[in-house]
Design a protein around this motif. Sequence first.
Motif, PDB file in Angstrom:
ATOM      1  N   GLU A   1       0.833  -1.202   0.000  1.00  0.00           N
ATOM      2  CA  GLU A   1       0.000   0.000   0.000  1.00  0.00           C
ATOM      3  C   GLU A   1       0.869   1.255   0.000  1.00  0.00           C
ATOM      4  OE1 GLU A   1       1.256  -0.627   4.154  1.00  0.00           O
ATOM      5  OE2 GLU A   1       0.595  -1.918   2.500  1.00  0.00           O
ATOM      6  N   LYS A   2       0.354   2.321  -0.565  1.00  0.00           N
ATOM      7  CA  LYS A   2       1.085   3.587  -0.603  1.00  0.00           C
ATOM      8  C   LYS A   2       1.249   4.114   0.823  1.00  0.00           C
ATOM      9  CE  LYS A   2       1.082   8.047  -2.990  1.00  0.00           C
ATOM     10  NZ  LYS A   2       2.425   7.836  -3.573  1.00  0.00           N
ATOM     11  N   GLU A   3       2.408   4.676   1.115  1.00  0.00           N
ATOM     12  CA  GLU A   3       2.660   5.173   2.462  1.00  0.00           C
ATOM     13  C   GLU A   3       1.739   6.346   2.795  1.00  0.00           C
ATOM     14  OE1 GLU A   3       6.896   4.634   4.042  1.00  0.00           O
ATOM     15  OE2 GLU A   3       7.237   5.308   1.983  1.00  0.00           O
ATOM     16  N   PRO A   4       1.105   6.319   3.985  1.00  0.00           N
ATOM     17  CA  PRO A   4       0.224   7.425   4.385  1.00  0.00           C
ATOM     18  C   PRO A   4       0.928   8.776   4.367  1.00  0.00           C
ATOM     19  CG  PRO A   4      -0.122   5.537   5.821  1.00  0.00           C
ATOM     20  CD  PRO A   4       1.074   5.215   4.964  1.00  0.00           C
ATOM     21  N   LEU A   5       2.183   8.803   4.791  1.00  0.00           N
ATOM     22  CA  LEU A   5       2.961  10.037   4.738  1.00  0.00           C
ATOM     23  C   LEU A   5       3.673  10.078   3.392  1.00  0.00           C
ATOM     24  CD1 LEU A   5       4.006  12.571   6.286  1.00  0.00           C
ATOM     25  CD2 LEU A   5       5.951  11.168   7.010  1.00  0.00           C
ATOM     26  N   GLU A   6       3.334  11.062   2.589  1.00  0.00           N
ATOM     27  CA  GLU A   6       3.865  11.125   1.222  1.00  0.00           C
ATOM     28  C   GLU A   6       5.355  11.435   1.187  1.00  0.00           C
ATOM     29  OE1 GLU A   6       1.528  13.795  -1.074  1.00  0.00           O
ATOM     30  OE2 GLU A   6      -0.292  12.547  -0.971  1.00  0.00           O
ATOM     31  N   GLY A   7       5.863  11.975   2.281  1.00  0.00           N
ATOM     32  CA  GLY A   7       7.283  12.301   2.340  1.00  0.00           C
ATOM     33  C   GLY A   7       7.551  13.326   3.422  1.00  0.00           C
ATOM     34  N   PHE A   8       8.822  13.613   3.635  1.00  0.00           N
ATOM     35  CA  PHE A   8       9.194  14.650   4.598  1.00  0.00           C
ATOM     36  C   PHE A   8      10.571  15.186   4.228  1.00  0.00           C
ATOM     37  CE2 PHE A   8      11.129  10.829   6.274  1.00  0.00           C
ATOM     38  CZ  PHE A   8      12.328  11.245   6.824  1.00  0.00           C
ATOM     39  N   GLU A   9      10.892  16.340   4.757  1.00  0.00           N
ATOM     40  CA  GLU A   9      12.211  16.914   4.508  1.00  0.00           C
ATOM     41  C   GLU A   9      12.812  17.437   5.805  1.00  0.00           C
ATOM     42  OE1 GLU A   9      11.274  21.473   3.049  1.00  0.00           O
ATOM     43  OE2 GLU A   9      11.193  19.873   1.530  1.00  0.00           O
ATOM     44  N   LEU A  10      14.122  17.400   5.862  1.00  0.00           N
ATOM     45  CA  LEU A  10      14.867  17.907   7.013  1.00  0.00           C
ATOM     46  C   LEU A  10      15.898  18.910   6.514  1.00  0.00           C
ATOM     47  CD1 LEU A  10      15.516  14.537   8.906  1.00  0.00           C
ATOM     48  CD2 LEU A  10      13.794  16.263   9.466  1.00  0.00           C
ATOM     49  N   GLU A  11      16.017  20.003   7.251  1.00  0.00           N
ATOM     50  CA  GLU A  11      16.987  21.036   6.893  1.00  0.00           C
ATOM     51  C   GLU A  11      18.141  21.035   7.889  1.00  0.00           C
ATOM     52  OE1 GLU A  11      14.803  24.675   6.755  1.00  0.00           O
ATOM     53  OE2 GLU A  11      13.735  24.129   4.904  1.00  0.00           O
ATOM     54  N   MET A  12      19.218  21.710   7.524  1.00  0.00           N
ATOM     55  CA  MET A  12      20.385  21.787   8.388  1.00  0.00           C
ATOM     56  C   MET A  12      19.995  22.306   9.779  1.00  0.00           C
ATOM     57  SD  MET A  12      23.188  20.622   7.412  1.00  0.00           S
ATOM     58  CE  MET A  12      23.691  19.804   5.914  1.00  0.00           C
ATOM     59  N   GLY A  13      20.477  21.620  10.807  1.00  0.00           N
ATOM     60  CA  GLY A  13      20.159  21.992  12.177  1.00  0.00           C
ATOM     61  C   GLY A  13      19.011  21.208  12.765  1.00  0.00           C
ATOM     62  N   ASP A  14      18.292  20.448  11.925  1.00  0.00           N
ATOM     63  CA  ASP A  14      17.167  19.651  12.420  1.00  0.00           C
ATOM     64  C   ASP A  14      17.643  18.385  13.124  1.00  0.00           C
ATOM     65  OD1 ASP A  14      15.212  21.378  11.529  1.00  0.00           O
ATOM     66  OD2 ASP A  14      14.827  20.295   9.664  1.00  0.00           O
ATOM     67  N   VAL A  15      16.944  18.028  14.192  1.00  0.00           N
ATOM     68  CA  VAL A  15      17.160  16.765  14.891  1.00  0.00           C
ATOM     69  C   VAL A  15      15.814  16.048  14.911  1.00  0.00           C
ATOM     70  CG1 VAL A  15      17.788  15.649  17.062  1.00  0.00           C
ATOM     71  CG2 VAL A  15      18.999  17.720  16.341  1.00  0.00           C
ATOM     72  N   ALA A  16      15.757  14.880  14.305  1.00  0.00           N
ATOM     73  CA  ALA A  16      14.493  14.147  14.228  1.00  0.00           C
ATOM     74  C   ALA A  16      14.698  12.705  14.669  1.00  0.00           C
ATOM     75  CB  ALA A  16      13.935  14.185  12.808  1.00  0.00           C
ATOM     76  N   SER A  17      13.609  12.069  15.093  1.00  0.00           N
ATOM     77  CA  SER A  17      13.649  10.675  15.520  1.00  0.00           C
ATOM     78  C   SER A  17      12.698   9.848  14.670  1.00  0.00           C
ATOM     79  CB  SER A  17      13.230  10.552  16.989  1.00  0.00           C
ATOM     80  OG  SER A  17      14.171  11.170  17.835  1.00  0.00           O
ATOM     81  N   ILE A  18      13.061   8.585  14.495  1.00  0.00           N
ATOM     82  CA  ILE A  18      12.177   7.624  13.841  1.00  0.00           C
ATOM     83  C   ILE A  18      11.704   6.664  14.922  1.00  0.00           C
ATOM     84  CG2 ILE A  18      11.944   5.890  12.032  1.00  0.00           C
ATOM     85  CD1 ILE A  18      14.397   7.102  10.681  1.00  0.00           C
ATOM     86  N   VAL A  19      10.400   6.581  15.134  1.00  0.00           N
ATOM     87  CA  VAL A  19       9.854   5.756  16.209  1.00  0.00           C
ATOM     88  C   VAL A  19       8.859   4.743  15.648  1.00  0.00           C
ATOM     89  CG1 VAL A  19      10.157   7.603  17.903  1.00  0.00           C
ATOM     90  CG2 VAL A  19       7.969   7.376  16.715  1.00  0.00           C
ATOM     91  N   GLY A  20       8.652   3.677  16.416  1.00  0.00           N
ATOM     92  CA  GLY A  20       7.715   2.634  16.013  1.00  0.00           C
ATOM     93  C   GLY A  20       8.142   1.325  16.634  1.00  0.00           C
ATOM     94  N   PRO A  21       7.245   0.353  16.678  1.00  0.00           N
ATOM     95  CA  PRO A  21       7.576  -0.937  17.288  1.00  0.00           C
ATOM     96  C   PRO A  21       8.627  -1.694  16.490  1.00  0.00           C
ATOM     97  CG  PRO A  21       5.449  -1.038  16.189  1.00  0.00           C
ATOM     98  CD  PRO A  21       5.862   0.402  16.174  1.00  0.00           C
ATOM     99  N   THR A  22       9.209  -2.698  17.120  1.00  0.00           N
ATOM    100  CA  THR A  22      10.181  -3.545  16.433  1.00  0.00           C
ATOM    101  C   THR A  22       9.549  -4.155  15.182  1.00  0.00           C
ATOM    102  OG1 THR A  22      11.284  -4.077  18.513  1.00  0.00           O
ATOM    103  CG2 THR A  22      11.630  -5.591  16.666  1.00  0.00           C
ATOM    104  N   GLY A  23      10.262  -4.079  14.071  1.00  0.00           N
ATOM    105  CA  GLY A  23       9.749  -4.622  12.822  1.00  0.00           C
ATOM    106  C   GLY A  23       8.889  -3.664  12.029  1.00  0.00           C
ATOM    107  N   SER A  24       8.824  -2.401  12.455  1.00  0.00           N
ATOM    108  CA  SER A  24       7.948  -1.432  11.777  1.00  0.00           C
ATOM    109  C   SER A  24       8.603  -0.797  10.555  1.00  0.00           C
ATOM    110  CB  SER A  24       7.526  -0.332  12.764  1.00  0.00           C
ATOM    111  OG  SER A  24       8.653   0.356  13.271  1.00  0.00           O
ATOM    112  N   GLY A  25       9.898  -1.040  10.351  1.00  0.00           N
ATOM    113  CA  GLY A  25      10.544  -0.501   9.153  1.00  0.00           C
ATOM    114  C   GLY A  25      11.487   0.654   9.415  1.00  0.00           C
TER     115      GLY A  25
END
Length: 268
Positions: free
Chosen positions: A17-41
Amino acid sequence: MDIHKITVVGGFGRGGEKEPLEGFELEMGDVASIVGPTGSGKTALINDIGLFAAGNTPTRRRILINDSDPPPEFLEDPARNPIALITQHTSFLSDLPVHRFLSLHAKIRKRGRPETIVEETLDFANQLTGEPINVDSAMTELSGGQSRALLIADAVVIGNSPIILLDEIENAGIDRSRALSLLRNYQKIFLFVTHDLHIALLSNARLVMRAGAMQALIATEEREQRMAGRLRQLDEMMLHFRDRIRAGERLSEEDLEARLAALTGAQP
C-alpha cells in the motif's frame, strides 16, 4: 556541494500500500527521531536514506538532496558521501591504536591540524561514554559503547558529515541527553532511530513507522519538551542506581524513597 536539506519521497509499505505520509524533509540543524515498534521498518528507512534510494529498493522511496537527485559521486566516491550511518553493530578491522587511526583519518580528510582535530574528537567521544577511551588502545579492544561513541565523534568532527543517521544509540550505554546537547552544537541534520522516550521528546520532530510504512511526522510540542525535562530527572535517578550496582554496592529502599520524594518535591 553545500547541502541545505534532504527529502524522503514516500513509496510503499510492506503490504504494497502507498505510504500514508507522502514524504518529509529535514533542513540543516534539524534533529528528528524515527519511532515505532520492532519490525515497523525504521532501519529499512535509514538504509534507504544511506543508499540514496531512487525507487530501486523494496520500499520504492526516493531520496533528494536540495530538491534534486543526488549526484553520482555521492555513491561512487566514499570521500564525497555526505551521509554517515552509525549502526547498532560496530566492529573494526583495523588494530591500529585509537590515536593513530584518528590521525590518519584527519590527514586523509585534510581537516586542519590533525592533532587539534583528534583532540576534539576524543573529547567529544569521552563525553558520551562512561569509560574514557585510552588513546593507546587498539581499535579492536574498545567496548561496544566506546566504539559507538568514537564513531559518532569521528563522523561529526573529522568526517564533518552534514547528515548523520544513528541507529538506537541508547543500547550502547551512551549518555543520550549529553549526546543530544553536544550534537546540537553542530549545524547538521541528525536522524535517530530510537525506542527511547527521552530522545524522541528532545527531537524537533518524530517520524512514526508502522508495517514498513511512514505514517506521520509529528512536531514536538513545548509541553512535550517540558515533560522531557521531568523524565530526565527519572532517568538520572535510574543511572545513579545503575552506577552503584556497577560499583558493587548494595541498594536500600530508604535511598529510593528519599530520591523519589526529592524528585516529586522538585516538580511544580
